[in-house]
Design a protein around this motif. Structure first.
Motif: not given
Length: 229
Positions: A1-4, A43-45, A55-56
């Protein structure tokens, strides 16, 4: 997933606002000295915004008492939707798991969990749905037995699957079906020469509409309700 994309979904900010924050250096990513908007996340970054971890949000599971006149859609230019009945912070990524006609009232389940929604709506899972049906004309025992056995709907070549039909009064019954054909309940009664004048969904699977919810009100599902699907 992109950061933005990650930040937009985590914070509710627009992609444009997120890019401004990243450009100002207010976003830190674990192992990335100078992250950019298109930085791919593993994942986990870890991600931090102004020093606070991001977090999501977890998946959301809601039950809603749908009033008449509201459509089961995420967007409609002419009518209020079930999402319009929710506060803004709950609407993001939520969709109705199944539909009710605009004039039908009762239980609607909404979620951001696609897999959970699929278990409710996939024909392979045959999730039972119970409706309280008011009819224009009296119901005979033959009508009820026909609904239990399966009726042939107009324009189709296969009868409906067996249903559970329980008389409540002369013109009212509880009907439980495991399919989701177009306008199915109304068409089943039409096949018996009757007309549905009131339709209210009371239960989906093991989840029953909370009697404390007035039309237009909602609540979070319990862990037991979520796990029961």
């Amino acid at each position: 997933m992109r950061l933005d994309y990650f930040l937009a979904h985590s914070t509710g900010l627009s992609r444009k606002q997120v890019k401004v924050l990243i450009g100002r250096g207010e976003v830190q990513v674990e192992g990335e000295p100078r992250p950019k908007a298109n930085t791919p996340l593993i994942s986990g970054q870890g991600v931090w915004l102004r020093g606070e971890p991001v977090t999501l949000p977890g998946a959301r599971y809601l039950m809603l008492h749908k009033p008449a006149g509201v459509v089961c859609s995420t967007d409609d230019p002419e009518h209020r939707t079930v999402l319009d009945l929710l506060p803004g912070e709950l609407r993001r990524d939520v969709h109705p798991a199944g539909r009710l006609d605009r004039d039908t009232t009762g239980l609607v389940l909404l979620t951001s969990d696609g897999d959970w929604s699929h278990r409710l709506t996939s024909p392979n899972h045959a999730c039972a749905k119970r409706y309280r049906v008011r009819c224009a004309d009296p119901l005979s025992e033959q009508d009820l037995q026909s609904l239990r056995d399966g009726v042939l709907l107009r324009g189709e070549d296969k009868p409906t699957l067996p249903a559970t039909a329980v008389r409540v009064s002369e013109r009212e019954l509880l009907l439980t079906i495991t399919e989701g054909r177009y306008h199915q309940v109304k068409r089943m009664l039409a096949a018996r020469g009757n007309k549905v004048i009131g339709l209210h969904r009371e239960q989906i699977g093991e989840i029953a509409l909370d009697a404390a919810l007035a039309p237009g009100e909602y609540r979070q599902l319990t862990e037991e309700e979520i796990a029961g699907v």
